[in-house]
Design a protein around this motif. Structure first.
Motif, PDB file in Angstrom:
ATOM      1  N   UNK A 128      14.725  -1.380   0.260  1.00 12.49           N
ATOM      2  CA  UNK A 128      14.208  -1.674   1.597  1.00 12.49           C
ATOM      3  C   UNK A 128      14.345  -3.172   1.799  1.00 12.49           C
ATOM      4  N   UNK A 129      15.176  -3.557   2.755  1.00 15.49           N
ATOM      5  CA  UNK A 129      15.337  -4.970   3.100  1.00 15.49           C
ATOM      6  C   UNK A 129      14.261  -5.310   4.119  1.00 15.49           C
ATOM      7  N   UNK A 130      13.329  -6.139   3.704  1.00  8.81           N
ATOM      8  CA  UNK A 130      12.128  -6.414   4.484  1.00  8.81           C
ATOM      9  C   UNK A 130      12.232  -7.821   5.073  1.00  8.81           C
ATOM     10  N   UNK A 159       0.813  -1.217   0.000  1.00 12.11           N
ATOM     11  CA  UNK A 159       0.000   0.000   0.000  1.00 12.11           C
ATOM     12  C   UNK A 159       0.848   1.271   0.000  1.00 12.11           C
ATOM     13  N   UNK A 160       2.118   1.153   0.370  1.00 10.48           N
ATOM     14  CA  UNK A 160       2.995   2.321   0.434  1.00 10.48           C
ATOM     15  C   UNK A 160       3.796   2.527  -0.844  1.00 10.48           C
ATOM     16  N   UNK A 219       7.896   5.634   6.144  1.00 13.06           N
ATOM     17  CA  UNK A 219       9.177   6.190   6.576  1.00 13.06           C
ATOM     18  C   UNK A 219      10.327   5.649   5.726  1.00 13.06           C
ATOM     19  N   UNK A 220      10.320   4.334   5.493  1.00 10.62           N
ATOM     20  CA  UNK A 220      11.405   3.708   4.733  1.00 10.62           C
ATOM     21  C   UNK A 220      11.395   4.172   3.274  1.00 10.62           C
ATOM     22  N   UNK A 221      10.215   4.259   2.681  1.00 14.00           N
ATOM     23  CA  UNK A 221      10.100   4.700   1.286  1.00 14.00           C
ATOM     24  C   UNK A 221      10.594   6.136   1.143  1.00 14.00           C
ATOM     25  N   UNK A 222      10.209   7.002   2.072  1.00 17.78           N
ATOM     26  CA  UNK A 222      10.661   8.398   2.022  1.00 17.78           C
ATOM     27  C   UNK A 222      12.178   8.470   2.163  1.00 17.78           C
ATOM     28  N   UNK A 223      12.735   7.643   3.037  1.00 17.46           N
ATOM     29  CA  UNK A 223      14.183   7.576   3.244  1.00 17.46           C
ATOM     30  C   UNK A 223      14.888   7.208   1.937  1.00 17.46           C
ATOM     31  N   UNK A 224      14.384   6.197   1.252  1.00 22.38           N
ATOM     32  CA  UNK A 224      15.008   5.730   0.012  1.00 22.38           C
ATOM     33  C   UNK A 224      14.812   6.717  -1.135  1.00 22.38           C
ATOM     34  N   UNK A 225      13.590   7.232  -1.287  1.00 18.95           N
ATOM     35  CA  UNK A 225      13.327   8.149  -2.401  1.00 18.95           C
ATOM     36  C   UNK A 225      14.148   9.435  -2.269  1.00 18.95           C
ATOM     37  N   UNK A 226      14.503   9.800  -1.045  1.00 16.71           N
ATOM     38  CA  UNK A 226      15.286  11.028  -0.817  1.00 16.71           C
ATOM     39  C   UNK A 226      16.773  10.831  -1.106  1.00 16.71           C
ATOM     40  N   UNK A 227      17.153   9.600  -1.494  1.00 14.99           N
ATOM     41  CA  UNK A 227      18.545   9.350  -1.828  1.00 14.99           C
ATOM     42  C   UNK A 227      19.422   8.997  -0.644  1.00 14.99           C
ATOM     43  N   UNK A 273      -1.411  -4.053  10.426  1.00 10.65           N
ATOM     44  CA  UNK A 273      -1.225  -3.483   9.096  1.00 10.65           C
ATOM     45  C   UNK A 273      -0.956  -1.986   9.149  1.00 10.65           C
ATOM     46  N   UNK A 274      -1.478  -1.293  10.149  1.00  8.97           N
ATOM     47  CA  UNK A 274      -1.265   0.145  10.253  1.00  8.97           C
ATOM     48  C   UNK A 274       0.161   0.463  10.697  1.00  8.97           C
ATOM     49  N   UNK A 275       0.732  -0.385  11.536  1.00 12.28           N
ATOM     50  CA  UNK A 275       2.135  -0.220  11.929  1.00 12.28           C
ATOM     51  C   UNK A 275       3.054  -0.509  10.749  1.00 12.28           C
ATOM     52  N   UNK A 276       2.691  -1.521   9.969  1.00 16.61           N
ATOM     53  CA  UNK A 276       3.476  -1.862   8.778  1.00 16.61           C
ATOM     54  C   UNK A 276       3.473  -0.694   7.793  1.00 16.61           C
ATOM     55  N   UNK A 277       2.297  -0.135   7.546  1.00 21.93           N
ATOM     56  CA  UNK A 277       2.194   0.973   6.591  1.00 21.93           C
ATOM     57  C   UNK A 277       2.988   2.191   7.072  1.00 21.93           C
ATOM     58  N   UNK A 278       2.925   2.495   8.359  1.00 24.38           N
ATOM     59  CA  UNK A 278       3.663   3.644   8.890  1.00 24.38           C
ATOM     60  C   UNK A 278       5.159   3.449   8.715  1.00 24.38           C
ATOM     61  N   UNK A 279       5.645   2.258   9.014  1.00 22.48           N
ATOM     62  CA  UNK A 279       7.069   1.970   8.858  1.00 22.48           C
ATOM     63  C   UNK A 279       7.491   2.055   7.400  1.00 22.48           C
ATOM     64  N   UNK A 280       6.642   1.557   6.521  1.00 20.30           N
ATOM     65  CA  UNK A 280       6.952   1.600   5.092  1.00 20.30           C
ATOM     66  C   UNK A 280       6.978   3.040   4.571  1.00 20.30           C
TER      67      UNK A 280
END
Length: 342
Positions: free
Chosen positions: A190-192, A75-76, A241-249, A232-239
């Protein structure tokens, strides 16, 4: 050690161990999360039945109990992002939007399957959906996922790659080679880690000297988070954060999802290494679908009748997928020679 050094070390520990806030979903999102998780649950239950009837051959690794992880993760993501995983991948495929008919037909080895009947349970593939396969070699997908992240960076996109692996694969050597490369080159991966507590039949504590798997990237300077993979809401919140971290380089990130599988490692595993009470306690107190169901009812976002109707609809959808999977023809003999690279 001076006060400043001590303070910095404490801050580092807090940063790594911190848990992200729970995602604040709209009522529509909550219902979609519930539907998507329930679809995976009903699909896997049907797959288990079909395996018992001899309609599915080979290995079959069910995802029952872990539905919040794949649904929250997917979903993220956005179009162009890549997902790759191991051999417990039916749920990942459907979370990515793959047709349940194609997934079930692949399980039965039919031409209507997503890999035209040649992949089976462990080797499904649908790059059109950003899904780059389930892989039978333990940990092999981690290096491939790192390569997908390299491709995203090389093409100068802001896409990310998600490389799923389990607590057992976390001890494989190629995982750490991948960590090193990803951090050196600042790759958006993202290593999941789906820590479902048991690598086949061996508990994490018996096989791993460091059981907090989100810390495994510390020597590579890769940040990690431990997440409630049954929410699922904790998973989405963590994702998020991780997606923003990666997309920002900012390079790679590790998310350890603490989850649990209700069935054995595969259909041939009687799971005698744990008690029935342990499994029942997890079902009764931590089931990801039941937790979300209670949230929907308590918040007035749905009533019992609506949720029962949704379940009925999904069971019919899965039944249609099962019928398609048994009626679809077997692959033509000529398929033996297609998609073979030499």
């Amino acid at each position: 050690m001076n006060a400043s050094t001590s303070s910095n070390k404490s801050a580092g520990r807090a940063r790594r161990a911190s848990k992200p806030a729970v995602y604040e979903a709209s009522p529509e999102e909550l219902l979609k999360f519930y539907r998507d998780m329930l679809l995976v649950r009903r699909f896997e239950e049907k797959a288990g039945q079909m395996y018992g009837m001899g309609l599915i051959g080979g290995f079959c690794h069910l995802y029952i109990g872990q539905e919040a992880v794949c649904v929250g993760v997917q979903s993220a993501l956005k179009d162009g992002d890549a997902v790759i995983t191991g051999y417990r991948e039916h749920g990942h495929m459907m979370a990515a939007g793959c047709d349940p008919k194609g997934v079930m037909a692949e399980l039965t080895g039919r031409s209507g399957g997503c890999s035209r009947g040649k992949g089976g349970s462990m080797h499904m593939f649908d790059p059109a959906k950003g899904f780059y396969g389930g892989h039978g070699i333990v940990g092999a997908q981690v290096s491939l996922g790192t390569g997908l992240a390299f491709a995203a960076k090389y093409k100068k996109t802001d896409n990310v790659a998600v490389a799923y692996f389990g607590d057992g694969a976390a001890n494989q050597g190629q995982v750490y080679e991948s960590f090193n490369m990803a951090r050196l080159w600042n790759l958006p991966v993202i290593y999941l880690i789906e820590n479902n507590q048991y690598a086949m039949g061996t508990s994490v504590a018996r096989a791993s000297s460091e059981i907090e798997l989100f810390r495994r990237g510390e020597s590579f300077k890769i940040p990690g988070k431990q997440v409630d993979g049954m929410n699922v809401l904790a998973v989405r919140a963590a994702m998020d954060e991780a997606v923003a971290h990666c997309r920002a380089g900012n390079g790679p990130m590790i998310l350890e999802m603490k989850t649990y599988r209700y069935r054995g490692h595969s259909m041939s595993d009687p799971a005698k290494y744990r008690t029935k009470d342990e499994v029942q306690k997890m079902r009764a107190e931590r089931d990801p679908i039941e937790q979300l169901r209670e949230l929907l009812l308590d918040g007035g976002h749905a009533d019992e009748t609506a949720l029962k109707e949704m379940d009925k609809e999904l069971k019919a959808l899965v039944a249609d997928a099962a019928a398609f999977a048994t009626e679809s023809p077997e692959p033509d003999a000529a398929e033996l020679y297609t998609d073979v690279l030499a």
